[in-house]
Design an enzyme around this catalytic site. Structure first.
Site, PDB file in Angstrom:
ATOM      1  N   GLY A  13       0.821  -1.212   0.000  1.00 49.80           N
ATOM      2  CA  GLY A  13       0.000   0.000   0.000  1.00 49.80           C
ATOM      3  C   GLY A  13       0.849   1.254   0.000  1.00 49.80           C
ATOM      4  N   ASP A  63      -1.752  -6.784  -5.410  1.00 53.12           N
ATOM      5  CA  ASP A  63      -3.034  -6.772  -4.712  1.00 53.12           C
ATOM      6  C   ASP A  63      -2.935  -7.786  -3.579  1.00 53.12           C
ATOM      7  OD1 ASP A  63      -5.628  -7.056  -3.799  1.00 53.12           O
ATOM      8  OD2 ASP A  63      -6.514  -7.223  -5.800  1.00 53.12           O
ATOM      9  N   TYR A 157     -13.560  -1.843   9.434  1.00 55.87           N
ATOM     10  CA  TYR A 157     -12.160  -1.410   9.483  1.00 55.87           C
ATOM     11  C   TYR A 157     -11.595  -1.556  10.888  1.00 55.87           C
ATOM     12  CZ  TYR A 157      -8.376   2.107   9.610  1.00 55.87           C
ATOM     13  OH  TYR A 157      -7.188   2.784   9.802  1.00 55.87           O
TER      14      TYR A 157
END
Length: 259
Positions: A13, A63, A157
Site C-alpha cells: 500500500g 493486490d 475497518y
C-alpha cells in the site's frame, strides 16, 4: 542515519500516504525498497521519487487479496535484492459505516477484512521464510489504527485493525525463535489524501489531540523505521500508539466539564 544499510524492505500500500512516507524513510536510511501497491502506476511514481531523492527503490504491482500476487511480490524482492529483511504491512481498506449496523452489506464488510487483516497475513506468510534467513534482523511492522482500541466509527475497518493487533502479538511469539520481530503502530488521524475533500473535518479533529495537531505521514514512518530497526532489537509484540496523545485523553469531555 544509515540504520538500514544493506537491508531489503517490502512495503505494501505504498503508492501514497503513510506507505509512501515509509518507503521514503527506509530508503533515506539506506534500505533497498520494493514499493508495492494495487495501483502499479502509483507504486512506480513513488519508487521514481525515492530514486530521485538518492534512494534505492523498485516498484511492483501487488493486490494483497491475491495470494499469488503476494508470493510474486516477495519473489521479486528476493530476485532484486537477494533477500528480505523488513516487511511493512500498510495496505488497508475502509468503508464508511451505513446509518445502522444491520444495513451493512457483505461485500464491503469482507473487503475491509480481506485487505486489512487477511492481506497482512498473506504477506507475512509469504515473507517469513526470507525474514528468518536475514541473520536476526528480520522484522514485520504492521500499520494498525487507534480504531482497534476505542470507538471511532467504521465497524469493519476497526474490527480488522483489532484483529491485526492480535495477529501481531501471536505472530511475534511464534516468530521470535527464528529471529523475526513483529510489531504494530497505531496511527491516529493522519493528513493523507483520504482527507483531501474533508479539510474542515480534519481541522475539527485537530482540537481533540493534546499535542495540538493531527499526524503527518512522516510521523508514522518514523515510528515504523524505529520498530523495523535494530534500535528496537529487544521489542516485539507491541502495539505502539502514534496518536498525539489521543488515546490517553478525553479533551471533549474535559472541556465540557470545565464549563
Amino acid at each position: 542515519m544509515t540504520r538500514f544499510e544493506g537491508y531489503a524492505a517490502l512495503v505494501t500500500g505504498a503508492g501514497q500516504g503513510i506507505g509512501a512516507a515509509v518507503a521514503h524513510r527506509l530508503a533515506a536510511e539506506g534500505a533497498r525498497v520494493l514499493v508495492t501497491d494495487r495501483d502499479a502506476a502509483r507504486a512506480g511514481s513513488v519508487a521514481a521519487a525515492v530514486r530521485d531523492g538518492g534512494g534505492s527503490a523498485e516498484a511492483h504491482g501487488c493486490d494483497v487479496t491475491d495470494a499469488a500476487a503476494v508470493r510474486a511480490a516477495v519473489a521479486r524482492a528476493q530476485e532484486a535484492f537477494g533477500g528480505l529483511d523488513v516487511l511493512v504491512n500498510n495496505a488497508y481498506s475502509c468503508h464508511r459505516d451505513p446509518d445502522r449496523f444491520e444495513e451493512w452489506e457483505e461485500a464491503p464488510w469482507y473487503e475491509d477484512f480481506e485487505v486489512t487483516l487477511h492481506g497482512a497475513a498473506r504477506c507475512a506468510r509469504a515473507a517469513l521464510p526470507l525474514l528468518a534467513r536475514s541473520g536476526g534482523r528480520g522484522a514485520i511492522v504492521n500499520v494498525g489504527s487507534v480504531n482497534a482500541e476505542q470507538h471511532f466509527g467504521d465497524h469493519a475497518y476497526s474490527a480488522a485493525k483489532a484483529g491485526l493487533a492480535s495477529l501481531t502479538r501471536t505472530l511475534a511469539v511464534e516468530s521470535a525463535p527464528r529471529g523475526v520481530r513483529v510489531n504494530l503502530v497505531e496511527p491516529g488521524t493522519v493528513r493523507t489524501d483520504v482527507w483531501r475533500d474533508r479539510a474542515a473535518m480534519l481541522e475539527q479533529a485537530r482540537a481533540h489531540y493534546p499535542l495540538g495537531r493531527v499526524g503527518e505521514p512522516e510521523d508514522i514512518a518514523a515510528a515504523v523505521a524505529f520498530l523495523a530497526s535494530r534500535d528496537a532489537a529487544w521489542v516485539t509484540g507491541v502495539s505502539l500508539p502514534v496518536d498525539g496523545g489521543l488515546l490517553v485523553s478525553n479533551l471533549a469531555m474535559n472541556r465540557t466539564m470545565a464549563r
